[in-house]
Design an enzyme around this catalytic site. Structure first.
Site, short mmCIF file in Angstrom:
data_model
loop_
_atom_site.label_atom_id
_atom_site.label_comp_id
_atom_site.label_asym_id
_atom_site.label_seq_id
_atom_site.Cartn_x
_atom_site.Cartn_y
_atom_site.Cartn_z
N ASP A 13 0.89 -0.99 0.03
CA ASP A 13 -0.03 0.01 -0.10
C ASP A 13 0.81 1.42 0.00
O ASP A 13 2.07 1.12 0.14
CB ASP A 13 -0.89 -0.17 1.26
CG ASP A 13 -1.83 1.16 1.48
OD1 ASP A 13 -2.54 1.64 0.38
OD2 ASP A 13 -1.62 2.04 2.51
N ASP B 211 -0.53 5.05 0.73
CA ASP B 211 -0.58 6.44 1.74
C ASP B 211 -0.73 5.41 3.20
O ASP B 211 -1.45 4.63 3.37
CB ASP B 211 -1.96 6.90 1.41
CG ASP B 211 -2.03 7.59 0.35
OD1 ASP B 211 -1.11 8.57 -0.03
OD2 ASP B 211 -2.89 7.52 -0.72
N ASP C 90 -1.40 -0.33 5.97
CA ASP C 90 -1.59 0.39 7.41
C ASP C 90 -3.26 0.33 7.68
O ASP C 90 -3.60 0.58 8.67
CB ASP C 90 -1.13 1.74 7.23
CG ASP C 90 -2.10 2.51 6.47
OD1 ASP C 90 -2.34 2.41 5.29
OD2 ASP C 90 -2.78 3.48 6.82
#
Length: 331
Positions: free
Chosen positions: A12, A14, A210
């Site tokens: 991922d 961001d 995250d």
């Protein structure tokens, strides 16, 4: 080390590799190490506001030496999902940035910006310049029967200034106005992760992210292992209370966990702590060895996920446990 257990890494962006315009610690080091060990790298982002080339340019500014072919965006996934369901050349109202417009063209559809064009589809991705007029056009098109695809449902976007509204928050506005429910293209749907893995011919990828509700759930949906990093949206409390379909195999403070021994991040690995379930209470005690906070968190998760449900009341059995729970914001 952990990254050697897999033939590729699906990152991922961001909240995982960077936050806003700022790189997160160890990102360049980890990506470099993966490539040196012959592991393929792909960047799989739910952010639909940038073209793959723009994402690659940003990553190169962070010393990640990335090409557009290593980037998978939810704009690509959203356009592909629409192309599977409407005739070639169909008009599609784009509620999003110019990168999404380009992806719609690339799959053989015709992007428009007005409901007066009678589009058969609406595709919605994040844009930081959208206003009421654009939302009004999308609302009218959906009310007229257009097929609605959301590139992703991320409620917030981690930035260097804090958490800002994500595409999911904007999708909620259209949902409220229309009463409709969109098809979802990006994570946690498996399509985007499967496409990224296939592009590198991976048989055993590790998803790194995250967010529990997109990255980790998406990995579970795709049948892939996952590493949760605590540099973005997820917190120790949300991880502990995660439902079964949002539980990673590994957790680490940041990307540096990929360079450490596998047991240092594995939920079921040795921890130096003892956690026991007593009804709705989860009791943590130091059991000798490491007093590392993440080791305590792994112990708590292993015990609660096996024997508890919902959100536990976490209590300390000794001073070391009390200090660890305080630092983990679980006290």
């Amino acid at each position: 080390m952990l990254l050697e257990d897999y033939d590729g890494l699906l990152f991922d962006l961001d909240g995982t590799v960077y936050r806003g315009e700022e790189p997160l610690p160890s990102a360049a080091e980890v990506v470099r190490a993966a490539r040196e060990h012959g592991r393929a790298v792909r960047f799989v982002t739910n952010n639909a506001s940038r073209r793959p080339a723009e994402v690659a340019d940003h990553l190169n500014e962070l010393d990640l030496n990335t090409g557009p072919d290593e980037v998978s965006t939810s704009a690509q996934a959203g356009a592909a999902l629409l192309a599977e369901r409407v005739p070639a050349g169909s008009k599609v109202l784009v509620l999003g940035a110019e990168g999404l417009v380009e992806e719609v063209r690339l799959v053989g559809l015709t992007p428009v910006r007005s409901a007066d064009e009678k589009p058969v589809g609406v595709v919605q991705g994040l844009s930081k310049t959208l206003g009421w007029p654009e939302f009004a056009e999308a609302t009218l098109a959906i009310q007229a029967g257009a097929l609605w695809v959301a590139c992703n449902l991320d409620l917030v976007l981690p930035t260097e200034r804090g958490m800002l509204p994500g595409n999911g928050a904007l999708v909620a506005a259209v949902r409220a106005a229309t009463g409709a429910e969109p098809l979802v293209a990006g994570k946690p749907a498996a399509t985007q992760l499967n496409q990224a893995a296939a592009s590198a011919e991976l048989s055993k990828p590790l998803v790194v992210g995250d967010r529990l509700d997109t990255d980790i759930e998406g990995a579970a949906t795709a049948g892939m292992d996952s590493l949760l990093v605590l540099t973005g949206v997820a917190t120790p409390a949300s991880l502990l209370a995660a439902p079964a379909h949002q539980r990673p195999r590994y957790v680490s403070a940041g990307l540096e966990g990929l360079l450490a021994p596998t047991a240092d991040s594995e939920i079921s690995g040795p921890s130096g702590w003892k956690s026991t379930v007593d009804g709705s209470r989860l009791v943590l005690a130091h059991d000798g060895g490491s007093e590392h906070d993440l080791s305590a968190l792994r112990s708590l998760c292993a015990a609660w996920w096996e024997n508890g449900s919902g959100t536990p009341k976490v209590v300390a059995a000794d001073h070391a446990a009390e200090a660890a729970l305080r630092r983990l914001a679980l006290d």
